[in-house]
Enzyme design. Structure first.
Site, PDB file in Angstrom:
ATOM      1  N   THR A 213       1.337  -1.529  -0.251  1.00 40.85           N
ATOM      2  CA  THR A 213      -0.479   0.221  -0.053  1.00 40.85           C
ATOM      3  C   THR A 213       0.832   1.250   0.117  1.00 40.85           C
ATOM      4  O   THR A 213       1.882   1.022   0.616  1.00 40.85           O
ATOM      5  CB  THR A 213      -1.415  -0.088   1.458  1.00 40.85           C
ATOM      6  OG1 THR A 213      -1.684  -1.059   1.036  1.00 40.85           O
ATOM      7  CG2 THR A 213      -1.662   1.403   1.478  1.00 40.85           C
ATOM      8  N   ARG A 241     -14.129  -7.542   0.246  1.00 40.65           N
ATOM      9  CA  ARG A 241     -13.607  -6.761   1.389  1.00 40.65           C
ATOM     10  C   ARG A 241     -13.056  -5.897   1.574  1.00 40.65           C
ATOM     11  O   ARG A 241     -12.556  -5.108   0.188  1.00 40.65           O
ATOM     12  CB  ARG A 241     -12.719  -7.666   1.749  1.00 40.65           C
ATOM     13  CG  ARG A 241     -11.702  -8.052   3.130  1.00 40.65           C
ATOM     14  CD  ARG A 241     -10.421  -7.111   1.744  1.00 40.65           C
ATOM     15  NE  ARG A 241      -9.778  -6.358   3.500  1.00 40.65           N
ATOM     16  CZ  ARG A 241      -8.560  -6.244   3.307  1.00 40.65           C
ATOM     17  NH1 ARG A 241      -8.766  -4.977   2.450  1.00 40.65           N
ATOM     18  NH2 ARG A 241      -7.996  -5.952   5.087  1.00 40.65           N
ATOM     19  N   GLY A 243     -10.346  -2.702   3.096  1.00 37.02           N
ATOM     20  CA  GLY A 243      -9.901  -2.848   4.679  1.00 37.02           C
ATOM     21  C   GLY A 243      -9.811  -1.348   4.849  1.00 37.02           C
ATOM     22  O   GLY A 243     -10.792  -0.351   4.783  1.00 37.02           O
ATOM     23  N   THR A 264      -0.351   1.236   7.223  1.00 39.12           N
ATOM     24  CA  THR A 264       0.114   0.196   6.086  1.00 39.12           C
ATOM     25  C   THR A 264       0.021  -1.169   7.191  1.00 39.12           C
ATOM     26  O   THR A 264       0.725  -1.055   8.455  1.00 39.12           O
ATOM     27  CB  THR A 264       0.783   0.411   5.255  1.00 39.12           C
ATOM     28  OG1 THR A 264       1.149  -0.858   4.010  1.00 39.12           O
ATOM     29  CG2 THR A 264       2.495   0.700   6.064  1.00 39.12           C
ATOM     30  N   GLY A 267      -5.538  -4.516   7.441  1.00 35.74           N
ATOM     31  CA  GLY A 267      -7.303  -3.497   8.046  1.00 35.74           C
ATOM     32  C   GLY A 267      -6.827  -4.269   8.909  1.00 35.74           C
ATOM     33  O   GLY A 267      -7.711  -3.256  10.192  1.00 35.74           O
TER      34      GLY A 267
HETATM   35  N1  ASP Z   1      -4.216  -1.809   4.879  1.00 36.59           N
HETATM   36  C1  ASP Z   1      -4.006  -2.394   3.249  1.00 36.59           C
HETATM   37  C2  ASP Z   1      -5.020  -3.190   3.189  1.00 36.59           C
HETATM   38  O1  ASP Z   1      -5.814  -3.888   4.633  1.00 36.59           O
HETATM   39  C3  ASP Z   1      -3.259  -3.652   3.071  1.00 36.59           C
HETATM   40  C4  ASP Z   1      -1.751  -3.070   2.793  1.00 36.59           C
HETATM   41  O2  ASP Z   1      -1.480  -2.426   3.524  1.00 36.59           O
HETATM   42  O3  ASP Z   1      -1.101  -3.091   1.967  1.00 36.59           O
HETATM   43  O4  ASP Z   1      -5.983  -3.654   2.699  1.00 36.59           O
END
Ligand code: ASP
Length: 344
Positions: A213, A241, A243, A264, A267
């Site tokens: 992310t 879904r 996040g 990040t 989530g």
């Molecule tokens: N936080 C993001 C999610 O859960 C994933 C990520 O940070 O890579 O969608």
């Protein structure tokens, strides 16, 4: 006595509202831009020197995009959008072009942007054909009467307001497809950030889990804060879904009263702990400084089993880049023109 108390409360509310709403008139020197490109099981042994250089170059370029804006007196909200957009256009990160595949084999992206000056914000989730989801989030913020739009409707709205369209083939990257096939085969979701939480042998996957992310936070020369986050989410995610990234207060938050935050990590944990808002609230109501606030929030997240990281900058220009994983792609630039990018 009661009357005096009442006057005092009115006075405090008045002072608070002035300091919050009033845009500082003066153009100061100080500005800060901090970015991240995801946190996770990233170590020297899993990155070749060539790839490491590619990441660092991409982070530097993203910083440059935002810095050019801040340096010339542009707004924090414009700078964070520009930095995130650059990373969305790179196949290296799990956002925009480099987004991961969901269970059905296509890309569903989420993004959010927030202006700390007036708490205006915009978010999109589950969009499939916006070239730059962060541009969509900005359009929702600026041109809709809503805060958060989802799916086909979000996309229809953003395209009608001029957002760039990209065919699904644009989001195809061989690497991501292989990652998706692997996840299908193992019947699991893959989080870019934490291979150690998956219950199978990751050795082969580790090679595939270097991306993440993206996010940016900034303080501009007027004293305004802003935050932006964009993601493809988790590989093999199901049932639409969503996040934390597009959720205000979970993965993204900004307020001139305290700080701007972009997160990040997995989530679900960040949503439960409202991580971004917690960091800000500790400063706003608990008198904690940014570092203490970040450390305490991280400790709580960790206690609940959450892993990942966050970046934040406060109204005085202090900033943090914290993570409890092996690494986090990250970088910072300030008005002294010093740029620093790090991975481990
Ligand atoms: N936080 C993001 C999610 O859960 C994933 C990520 O940070 O890579 O969608």
């Amino acid at each position: 006595m009661n009357f005096l108390k009442f006057i005092l409360v009115l006075f405090v509310i008045y002072i608070d509202s002035i300091s919050f709403a009033q845009e500082p008139q003066e153009l100061k020197d100080k500005y800060v831009l901090v970015i991240h490109g995801g946190a996770g099981t990233i170590s020297k042994s899993t990155l070749t020197p060539e790839l490491e250089k590619e990441y660092k170059d991409a982070l530097k370029e993203a910083l440059k995009c935002g810095q050019n804006i801040l340096d010339t007196g542009g707004l924090a909200i414009t700078a964070v959008e520009a930095a995130v957009k650059y990373m969305e256009d790179s196949p290296l990160f799990n956002a925009g072009k480099g987004s991961v595949f969901n269970h059905e084999g296509y890309n569903e992206m989420d993004a959010c942007i927030m202006n700390g000056k007036d708490l205006t914000c915009g978010a999109v989730a589950g969009v499939t054909n916006l070239k730059n989801p962060i541009e969509g989030a900005r359009l929702v913020k600026d041109s809709s009467k809503y805060v958060f739009l989802y799916g086909d409707g979000a996309q229809e709205f953003c395209l009608s307001k001029g957002a760039a369209y990209a065919d699904s083939s644009y989001f195809f990257t061989d690497f991501r497809w292989k990652q998706y096939q692997k996840a299908l085969e193992k019947d699991t979701i893959i989080l870019d950030h934490d291979t150690t939480s998956l219950n199978y042998n990751y050795k082969a996957l580790e090679e595939l889990e270097k991306f993440g992310t993206v996010g940016a936070v900034a303080l501009d020369r007027y004293g305004n804060l802003a935050a932006a986050t964009s993601t493809g989410g988790l590989t093999n995610k199901e049932f639409n879904r969503i996040g934390d990234s597009p959720i205000v207060g979970a993965g993204t938050y900004a307020s001139n009263r305290s700080c701007a935050v972009s997160c990040t990590g997995k989530g679900e944990f960040f949503i439960r702990e409202t991580v971004a808002r917690d960091i800000a609230a500790r400063m706003e109501f608990g008198n904690q400084d940014l570092t203490e606030s970040g450390e305490k929030t991280m400790a709580r997240l960790e206690k609940k089993g959450g892993s990942g990281g966050f970046i934040s900058v406060d109204k005085r220009g202090n900033y943090i880049m914290m993570f409890n994983t092996k690494g986090m792609y990250r970088g910072v630039v300030t008005n002294d023109k010093k740029t620093s990018v790090k991975i481990y």
